[in-house]
Design a protein around this motif. Structure first.
Motif, PDB file in Angstrom:
ATOM      1  N   PHE A   1       0.837  -1.214   0.000  1.00 33.85           N
ATOM      2  CA  PHE A   1       0.000   0.000   0.000  1.00 33.85           C
ATOM      3  C   PHE A   1       0.863   1.252   0.000  1.00 33.85           C
ATOM      4  O   PHE A   1       0.592   2.213  -0.737  1.00 33.85           O
ATOM      5  CB  PHE A   1      -0.923  -0.003   1.220  1.00 33.85           C
ATOM      6  CG  PHE A   1      -1.705   1.278   1.372  1.00 33.85           C
ATOM      7  CD1 PHE A   1      -2.819   1.518   0.585  1.00 33.85           C
ATOM      8  CD2 PHE A   1      -1.303   2.243   2.288  1.00 33.85           C
ATOM      9  CE1 PHE A   1      -3.525   2.710   0.713  1.00 33.85           C
ATOM     10  CE2 PHE A   1      -2.011   3.427   2.418  1.00 33.85           C
ATOM     11  CZ  PHE A   1      -3.133   3.663   1.628  1.00 33.85           C
ATOM     12  N   LEU A   2       1.913   1.258   0.808  1.00 28.99           N
ATOM     13  CA  LEU A   2       2.777   2.432   0.887  1.00 28.99           C
ATOM     14  C   LEU A   2       3.427   2.723  -0.460  1.00 28.99           C
ATOM     15  O   LEU A   2       3.569   3.890  -0.848  1.00 28.99           O
ATOM     16  CB  LEU A   2       3.850   2.212   1.961  1.00 28.99           C
ATOM     17  CG  LEU A   2       4.805   3.383   2.217  1.00 28.99           C
ATOM     18  CD1 LEU A   2       4.040   4.591   2.713  1.00 28.99           C
ATOM     19  CD2 LEU A   2       5.880   2.982   3.213  1.00 28.99           C
ATOM     20  N   THR A   3       3.825   1.679  -1.179  1.00 30.92           N
ATOM     21  CA  THR A   3       4.505   1.894  -2.457  1.00 30.92           C
ATOM     22  C   THR A   3       3.565   2.372  -3.556  1.00 30.92           C
ATOM     23  O   THR A   3       4.017   2.970  -4.538  1.00 30.92           O
ATOM     24  CB  THR A   3       5.196   0.605  -2.940  1.00 30.92           C
ATOM     25  OG1 THR A   3       4.219  -0.411  -3.142  1.00 30.92           O
ATOM     26  CG2 THR A   3       6.229   0.127  -1.936  1.00 30.92           C
ATOM     27  N   MET A   4       2.248   2.123  -3.425  1.00 28.56           N
ATOM     28  CA  MET A   4       1.320   2.518  -4.486  1.00 28.56           C
ATOM     29  C   MET A   4       0.313   3.570  -4.038  1.00 28.56           C
ATOM     30  O   MET A   4      -0.581   3.944  -4.815  1.00 28.56           O
ATOM     31  CB  MET A   4       0.577   1.287  -5.028  1.00 28.56           C
ATOM     32  CG  MET A   4      -0.224   0.531  -4.002  1.00 28.56           C
ATOM     33  SD  MET A   4      -0.906  -1.040  -4.636  1.00 28.56           S
ATOM     34  CE  MET A   4      -2.099  -0.469  -5.833  1.00 28.56           C
ATOM     35  N   ALA A   5       0.465   4.091  -2.818  1.00 26.77           N
ATOM     36  CA  ALA A   5      -0.478   5.091  -2.311  1.00 26.77           C
ATOM     37  C   ALA A   5      -0.417   6.384  -3.114  1.00 26.77           C
ATOM     38  O   ALA A   5      -1.359   7.187  -3.064  1.00 26.77           O
ATOM     39  CB  ALA A   5      -0.200   5.362  -0.833  1.00 26.77           C
ATOM     40  N   TYR A   6       0.671   6.591  -3.859  1.00 27.44           N
ATOM     41  CA  TYR A   6       0.778   7.802  -4.680  1.00 27.44           C
ATOM     42  C   TYR A   6      -0.386   7.932  -5.661  1.00 27.44           C
ATOM     43  O   TYR A   6      -0.738   9.041  -6.073  1.00 27.44           O
ATOM     44  CB  TYR A   6       2.110   7.814  -5.441  1.00 27.44           C
ATOM     45  CG  TYR A   6       2.261   6.723  -6.468  1.00 27.44           C
ATOM     46  CD1 TYR A   6       1.772   6.872  -7.763  1.00 27.44           C
ATOM     47  CD2 TYR A   6       2.894   5.522  -6.149  1.00 27.44           C
ATOM     48  CE1 TYR A   6       1.915   5.864  -8.702  1.00 27.44           C
ATOM     49  CE2 TYR A   6       3.041   4.515  -7.073  1.00 27.44           C
ATOM     50  CZ  TYR A   6       2.539   4.685  -8.351  1.00 27.44           C
ATOM     51  OH  TYR A   6       2.665   3.679  -9.282  1.00 27.44           O
ATOM     52  N   ILE A   7      -0.986   6.802  -6.045  1.00 24.87           N
ATOM     53  CA  ILE A   7      -2.066   6.848  -7.034  1.00 24.87           C
ATOM     54  C   ILE A   7      -3.274   7.610  -6.494  1.00 24.87           C
ATOM     55  O   ILE A   7      -4.070   8.159  -7.271  1.00 24.87           O
ATOM     56  CB  ILE A   7      -2.468   5.416  -7.463  1.00 24.87           C
ATOM     57  CG1 ILE A   7      -3.276   5.444  -8.771  1.00 24.87           C
ATOM     58  CG2 ILE A   7      -3.242   4.701  -6.367  1.00 24.87           C
ATOM     59  CD1 ILE A   7      -2.529   6.003  -9.947  1.00 24.87           C
ATOM     60  N   LEU A   8      -3.423   7.678  -5.171  1.00 28.87           N
ATOM     61  CA  LEU A   8      -4.533   8.423  -4.577  1.00 28.87           C
ATOM     62  C   LEU A   8      -4.455   9.907  -4.931  1.00 28.87           C
ATOM     63  O   LEU A   8      -5.485  10.587  -5.010  1.00 28.87           O
ATOM     64  CB  LEU A   8      -4.528   8.263  -3.060  1.00 28.87           C
ATOM     65  CG  LEU A   8      -4.947   6.889  -2.519  1.00 28.87           C
ATOM     66  CD1 LEU A   8      -4.613   6.777  -1.034  1.00 28.87           C
ATOM     67  CD2 LEU A   8      -6.432   6.649  -2.755  1.00 28.87           C
ATOM     68  N   PHE A   9      -3.250  10.423  -5.129  1.00 27.54           N
ATOM     69  CA  PHE A   9      -3.071  11.825  -5.487  1.00 27.54           C
ATOM     70  C   PHE A   9      -2.834  12.001  -6.986  1.00 27.54           C
ATOM     71  O   PHE A   9      -3.289  12.983  -7.576  1.00 27.54           O
ATOM     72  CB  PHE A   9      -1.894  12.416  -4.709  1.00 27.54           C
ATOM     73  CG  PHE A   9      -1.998  12.215  -3.222  1.00 27.54           C
ATOM     74  CD1 PHE A   9      -3.050  12.754  -2.506  1.00 27.54           C
ATOM     75  CD2 PHE A   9      -1.048  11.470  -2.540  1.00 27.54           C
ATOM     76  CE1 PHE A   9      -3.154  12.561  -1.135  1.00 27.54           C
ATOM     77  CE2 PHE A   9      -1.145  11.274  -1.167  1.00 27.54           C
ATOM     78  CZ  PHE A   9      -2.206  11.827  -0.462  1.00 27.54           C
TER      79      PHE A   9
END
Length: 451
Positions: A26-34
């Motif tokens: 989740f931490l590595t792909m959480a950027y997609i939220l922004f």
């Protein structure tokens, strides 16, 4: 109960390890939220104001749904979210480039998902994988990377348009460019140091820098603060939910858009699932390296297709399996509990949507450039010494950023590949289906325009 359902002990893992792996993914792909709302928000305008909060909700829901189904049905540690590249194609090529209404584009995404479902559970999957030459599969991935990097350069104001040379160097003293350059150095350093969640941390760090310096990069102004607090009830995507226009997507001009969504999503998913299966030690999932046909892979492909349809219903572009899942696998994730953990964390993020207002385009631009670099490495596996392979590959790669269209890049690559082999007496070496796809794309270019 968790052990029995997911087979955790059989996989020589533990519940704690699976949850930790899910948190890492989740931490590595959480950027997609922004990043996803930042890209789609440039093409989707809503009557009630900024589409960002609603798009963040749609992004989180699509990611949670896809990851949950992957964990419960395929029971593999692979996470899903709206895909990079496909969101850029949706926003910049289809809506802004072709002038297609965003509702129609969402309809095209939904139809491509339905077609993907048919392909996933039939023999068409293997035929399509075999039909596209390896060099073009690699070139499509690299071309999308170049396209994303180009968008990052534009958002960072590193380049600008020019009446003579088409593009030129931008004003590098602008606040947007200075903030973006600082972010690019930060993300590069984090990646070199192998820091988990490098992209996410770089976006956060660059946003903090923009806020702390008071740089006017938030629509030309400094950050105005969290007017609604940090925690808030989810912004339900009321203007996006079921807004897709299926009738418009079924028109002749839009069918080529469906085709592009399908082809890019399909091969992106294929490459990602094969790579993750090998990394996780599930090579037995693959009957053939080039064509996954096992029951587990059917569920995995089907999950990707279902998630695409689900995401379109809520207002986001195609959802796909993320290569960032490899980070969780590296942490020891081996079962579907890892993917379920990712899904739960995406659901929790629904209450943090006000944070998106603190992320300017200058903070997401470095992540786009970094993702472009990651995708571009595929060029090393292209047979550059063979002109029949290298020229179509180059046309594919350069065609995407130069024409600001993924469709045009794929068209240039496939059509040139077929024609070169046809006029050199080597047409029999190319699968009939590849020639057929090339013919469809050529017809689209000639009669429907190459926009």
């Amino acid at each position: 109960m968790l052990d029995r359902f997911f087979g955790i002990s059989d996989a020589h893992s533990t519940v704690h390890r699976e949850i930790r792996a899910g948190m890492t993914t989740f931490l590595t792909m959480a950027y997609i939220l922004f990043l996803n709302p930042s890209i789609l928000g440039q093409a989707i305008s809503l009557p009630n104001g900024d589409a960002g909060p609603q798009l963040l909700t749609a992004t989180a829901l699509a990611a949670a749904f896809g990851s949950l189904v992957m964990g419960l049905a395929a029971r593999r540690p692979y996470a899903l979210a709206p895909g990079m590249g496909l969101n850029a194609y949706f926003a910049f090529s289809v809506v802004l480039g072709m002038g297609i209404p965003w509702q129609t584009a969402l309809g095209a995404v939904f139809l491509s998902g339905l077609a993907f479902i048919v392909i996933s559970f039939s023999g068409l999957r293997h035929l399509l994988i075999a039909a596209i030459p390896k060099s073009l599969k690699l070139a499509i991935s690299a071309g999308i990377g170049a396209f994303l990097a180009m968008i990052g350069f534009v958002n960072a104001k590193l380049v600008t348009d020019h009446p003579v040379t088409l593009v030129s160097m931008g004003d590098w003293m602008k606040p947007e460019t200075l903030i973006a350059m600082a972010g690019l150095i930060l993300v590069a350093a984090l990646l070199v140091l192998s820091v988990r969640g490098a992209l996410f941390l770089a976006i956060v760090g660059t946003s903090v820098l923009a806020i702390a310096t008071g740089a006017p990069v938030f629509d030309g102004a400094s950050f105005g603060g969290f007017t609604q607090g940090l925690l808030h009830l989810p912004a339900w995507p009321s203007d996006l939910f079921l807004a897709m226009d299926l009738a418009g997507a079924l028109e002749m001009g839009a069918l080529s858009i469906c085709f592009t969504f399908l082809i890019v999503d399909f091969f992106d998913t294929t490459g990602t699932l094969v790579a993750l299966s090998h990394k996780a030690g599930f090579a037995a999932d693959l009957d053939k390296p080039a064509g996954p046909t096992s029951k587990t892979m059917r569920f995995a492909f089907g999950t990707d297709a279902l998630a695409t349809c689900f995401g379109a219903l809520f207002g986001t572009s195609s959802t796909t399996t993320y290569i960032e899942s490899a980070a969780g696998i590296e942490e020891g994730g081996k079962t579907g509990l890892t993917a379920v953990t990712v899904a739960l964390l995406f659901l929790a993020s629904l209450f943090l949507w006000p944070l998106a207002s603190a992320v300017p385009a200058a903070a997401t631009a470095p992540a786009l450039i970094a993702i472009g670099a990651m995708m571009f490495f595929n060029v090393t596996h292209i047979e550059w010494k063979d002109p029949a392979e290298s020229l179509p590959a180059l046309l594919t790669i350069l065609g995407m950023p130069m024409t600001y269209s993924i469709t045009n890049g794929i068209t240039l690559g496939l059509v040139s590949y077929s024609l070169i082999h046809l006029f050199t007496g080597r047409a029999a070496r190319v699968p009939i289906l590849c020639h057929f796809l090339s013919g469809l794309l050529l017809a689209r270019m000639l009669w429907l325009g190459a926009a």
